[in-house]
Design an enzyme around this catalytic site. Structure first.
Site, short mmCIF file in Angstrom:
data_model
loop_
_atom_site.label_atom_id
_atom_site.label_comp_id
_atom_site.label_asym_id
_atom_site.label_seq_id
_atom_site.Cartn_x
_atom_site.Cartn_y
_atom_site.Cartn_z
N ASP A 298 1.08 -1.24 -0.04
CA ASP A 298 0.22 0.25 0.11
C ASP A 298 0.64 1.49 -0.12
OD1 ASP A 298 -2.43 1.41 -0.07
OD2 ASP A 298 -3.09 0.53 1.51
C1 NOJ Z 1 -4.01 3.77 -0.56
C2 NOJ Z 1 -5.63 2.73 0.09
O1 NOJ Z 1 -5.27 2.65 1.36
C3 NOJ Z 1 -5.21 2.64 -0.60
O2 NOJ Z 1 -6.56 1.75 -0.96
C4 NOJ Z 1 -5.24 2.73 -2.48
O3 NOJ Z 1 -5.00 2.31 -3.63
C5 NOJ Z 1 -3.79 3.48 -2.93
N1 NOJ Z 1 -3.71 4.42 -1.06
C6 NOJ Z 1 -3.60 3.84 -3.98
O4 NOJ Z 1 -4.57 5.38 -3.59
#
Ligand code: NOJ
Length: 776
Positions: free
Chosen positions: A296
């Site tokens: 993430d």
């Molecule tokens: C953080 C989020 O937790 C995740 O769900 C997302 O896909 C990513 N950012 C990318 O935007």
């Protein structure tokens, strides 16, 4: 078939060997296992020409373009792409922007390796569908799969090839704003939905230009953050993980998801991103996952805050744990060369991750056509089409949950005068929900417009805003800063109220459209008080005080606490954030052109103190059995144990009568199949759809079991007076659970088969199931 447009690109042609071209023509789906020999040969040949730096470059994912979805933005993307130091980007879309950046990769980098283009396509791309919690409430797997298919078709027409979805985190805590993005609290329903979403995104074959590669997230257990506070700690037993939290991730992997995203939280006191047990032993060795793992957003960097050491150590731990791609931290890029030079990691580890990413690109057909046929013309033809909008209207209708309908206030007549009140009644942007990809509020149908579309001039509508969404200046300021500004009416709250009360008094019925702003749920939007904002609560009280019947239409991203509302409003329709066609769909439901059929997939508590509250809880040694005077039992002094609205609950404009559960046998042995049936009768005046739910309980086992577990459901559509028999086939597989040794098996004994229209309204029958003919 693949678009072999490489022929027109002379420079690219020179870069791709003959051998690889043969491979291109057989690019298959990620379901194809074992590995495709042509793909292997292609990747081997390509990797033989890559430097260590270029291999590491493939592990680097940058956020560049139009959206900001995390705390840090990537810098110098163009230069890095030219140098072959980027494997993919996200937040860049539209054919113009994608083609421009992709051209840098394929024409100006040494080896011309195309980029992945990722994006958070969560519940639709430009045609926005209900938020995932709403889609889940349809219990309609065909609709859910179709919503993902349409989203993939639109997003790929706009140049994307990878979505960070499905989010399959089980959540039992509505304070957590991200409950909006998942399917709710149940692992069985969660697994079904996970599979449907992956199939929808990836289609029949990833190499088709209208497919997106799925990314299952957030692996793992992110929905169990303590106190519902986003990014918080998670701690749970292995049995709890396997029984309740892990099944949806596994289902998505088994459905062929091409990638998995590691979560922000820790698992067993090691951040998921550094957790080798999770990312390698479980995901790869036990589940057979063959795609790639991406972190993430800046999760590798955040390992330092978790207490795992300096950034170099973080990079080392992440790679060794099984991470293949680093989202935004750029720590692989920075530290892997040096770690490799010092022998702290091996080149084989880098090769392995690089190979996985190249394989994904190959499967997506990117080496054949790096642009996957995206053109402005295609985007115009395939995005936000009337058919897609029609589908959005249907899915939104199916997602609505009728929570209350006393004295049949609903459906409304298309006549008389309706007071349409509330800050969300004429809103467009909030209806898109917290994570709406490229959704554009200008194309959203508000409830006000929907009512006029559906009722025409037959009904008179008196509109009054009545209150702002939020009056608290501190919260407003924060929401604005976080990118979800609340439009504020300059009139005083008293003036707003007065106008609304006046409209109510002059009308036959009040429709109050209230709830959260879209920024009040989703990522980084946890709330400790999950009621309606105070100013809206006051408005509702004033409307109820007029004595007119009040229909409360709710828009929100989480279960809310609605005690007062449920006592005083005549009807309550939960519509979540319904997306592009929300207003038309709400009007269809209000006027009975559509008969609501949604069922809750997350429990609505009476108050925050009851959280976590979920239907598949344990019994405890001192269960509360309904005696209000009982002491020394598991209960509260100040609130009942049961929720306000239970999992699986949802009304219709008709009523469904259930017959008794009939079993094909009451004693079974081994691998036999049990047939459990009920008759369901439409006992009302309108045609309607019911979701018939099957739950199983095992009162005695070697470990404590949930009081009941969902094990099946079927949807039946019944005309007034019509009866259908609904039959479930139950096999020993449905009896299985994780025992104390974490073996997934079933144990003989007594089972209660429960069938009905909600987790708390069930008919039941008992069966004995033995392992062998000699009963234990
Ligand atoms: C953080 C989020 O937790 C995740 O769900 C997302 O896909 C990513 N950012 C990318 O935007």
């Amino acid at each position: 078939m693949l678009n072999v447009s490489w022929r027109s690109e002379t420079k690219r042609e020179m870069k791709i060997s003959r051998l690889s071209l043969i491979g291109l023509l057989v690019a298959g789906s990620l379901h194809a296992q074992p590995l495709d020999p042509q793909m292997n040969a292609f990747v081997n040949e390509l990797m033989s020409r890559m430097t260590l730096g270029e291999k590491i470059g493939q592990l680097n994912l940058l956020s560049v373009g139009f959206d900001v979805t995390g705390p840090l933005l990537s810098q110098d993307a163009d230069a890095k792409v030219r140098q072959g130091l980027v494997g993919g980007v996200f937040n860049t879309y539209t054919p113009v922007a994608v083609r421009k950046l992709q051209a840098l990769a394929v024409k100006e980098s040494r080896l011309g390796i195309p980029l992945l283009f990722g994006y958070d396509v969560i519940h639709g791309y430009k045609t926005i569908f209900p938020i995932p919690l709403g889609l889940a409430s349809t219990w309609n797997l065909d609709s859910i799969e179709q919503s993902a298919r349409i989203a993939a078709a639109e997003a790929s027409a706009d140049g994307l090839n990878w979505t960070f979805s499905p989010m399959v985190d089980i959540a039992r805590d509505p304070r957590w704003g991200r409950i909006a993005e998942g399917a709710g609290e149940d692992p069985y329903l969660g697994t079904q939905i996970a599979g449907a979403m992956v199939h929808g995104y990836q289609g029949a074959n990833l190499s088709q230009s209208n497919a997106l590669m799925a990314c299952v997230k957030h692996f793992a257990l992110y929905g169990a953050v303590e106190a519902g506070r986003d990014y918080n700690t998670v701690d749970m037993s292995r049995r709890q993980m396997f029984e309740y939290y892990l099944p949806p991730y596994r289902a998505a992997v088994e459905a062929g998801a091409g990638s998995v995203m590691s979560s922000f939280n820790e698992v067993d006191a090691v951040p998921a991103t550094a957790n080798r047990w999770l990312l390698t032993d479980l995901l790869r060795s036990q589940w057979g996952f063959q795609g790639f793992v991406v972190t993430d957003y800046t999760a590798i960097m955040e390992m330092s805050e978790h207490g795992m050491g300096d950034l170099r150590t973080d990079a080392e731990l992440a790679l060794k744990a099984g991470v293949d791609m680093d989202m935004v931290s750029e720590l692989f890029l920075k530290h892997l060369p040096e770690l490799s030079a010092h022998g702290d990691i091996t080149e084989a580890m880098i090769n392995q991750s690089c190979r996985r990413i190249l394989e994904a690109k190959y499967k997506l057909g990117l080496f054949a056509d790096p642009y996957r046929g995206c053109t402005e013309e295609r985007a115009r033809m395939e995005i936000l089409t009337p058919e897609n909008r029609q589908a959005a209207r249907k899915f939104a209708e199916q997602s609505f949950v009728l929570l209350k309908n006393d004295a049949q206030i609903l459906p409304l007549k298309k006549s008389g005068t309706i007071a349409l009140v509330g800050p969300l009644a004429d809103d467009q942007s909030d209806l898109l929900g917290p994570w709406h990809a490229a959704g554009d509020a200008r194309f959203v149908v508000s409830v006000r417009t929907g009512i006029s579309n559906v009722a025409g001039s037959a009904a008179t509508v008196r509109f009054a805003k009545g209150a702002n969404l939020v009056d608290d200046p501190a919260l407003r300021k924060l929401l604005k800063k976080f990118g979800s500004e609340i439009s504020v009416d300059p009139r005083t709250p008293q003036d707003l109220f007065a106008e609304a009360v006046d409209a109510a008094q002059k009308s036959d019925v009040v429709v109050a459209v209230l709830g959260e702003s879209s920024g009040m749920s989703g990522e980084a939007a946890s709330r400790s008080d999950i009621g309606l904002p105070e100013c809206q609560e006051e408005l509702l009280r004033a409307l109820v005080a007029t004595g007119k019947p009040v229909v409360l239409v709710l828009m929100n991203g989480r279960p809310l606490t609605l005690n007062w509302e449920s006592e005083h409003c005549g009807a309550i329709l939960e519509t979540w954030f319904g997306g592009t066609e929300a207003g038309n769909a709400v009007a269809d439901a209000l006027f009975g052109d559509y008969n609501p059929s949604g069922k809750l997939t997350a429990t609505f508590p009476r108050n925050v103190g009851q959280i976590p509250i979920y239907y598949n809880h344990k019994n405890t040694g001192r269960p509360y059995k309904g005696d209000p005077g009982a002491k020394y039992v598991s209960r509260y002094l100040d609130v009942p144990n049961d929720p306000l609205f239970a999992f699986g609950y949802g009304l219709s404009y008709t009523t469904f009568a259930y017959g008794e559960v009939k079993l094909s046998k009451t004693t079974l042995t081994g691998n036999e199949t049990l047939l459990a049936s009920v008759t369901v009768t439409n006992a009302g005046q309108r045609a309607g759809e019911e979701t018939v739910q099957l739950y199983l309980s095992q009162p005695v086992a070697s470990v404590t079991r949930s009081v009941e577990d969902l094990r099946g459901f079927q949807k039946v559509f019944l005309q007034p007076g019509e009866t259908k028999e609904v039959t479930f086939r139950i096999t020993p597989d449905d009896l299985k659970f994780y025992n104390g040794k974490l073996e997934y098996d079933w144990e003989p004994g007594e089972f209660i088969v429960r069938i009905g229209g909600s987790s708390t309204q069930l008919k039941s029958a008992t069966v004995h199931w033995n392992k062998t003919t000699h009963a234990p």
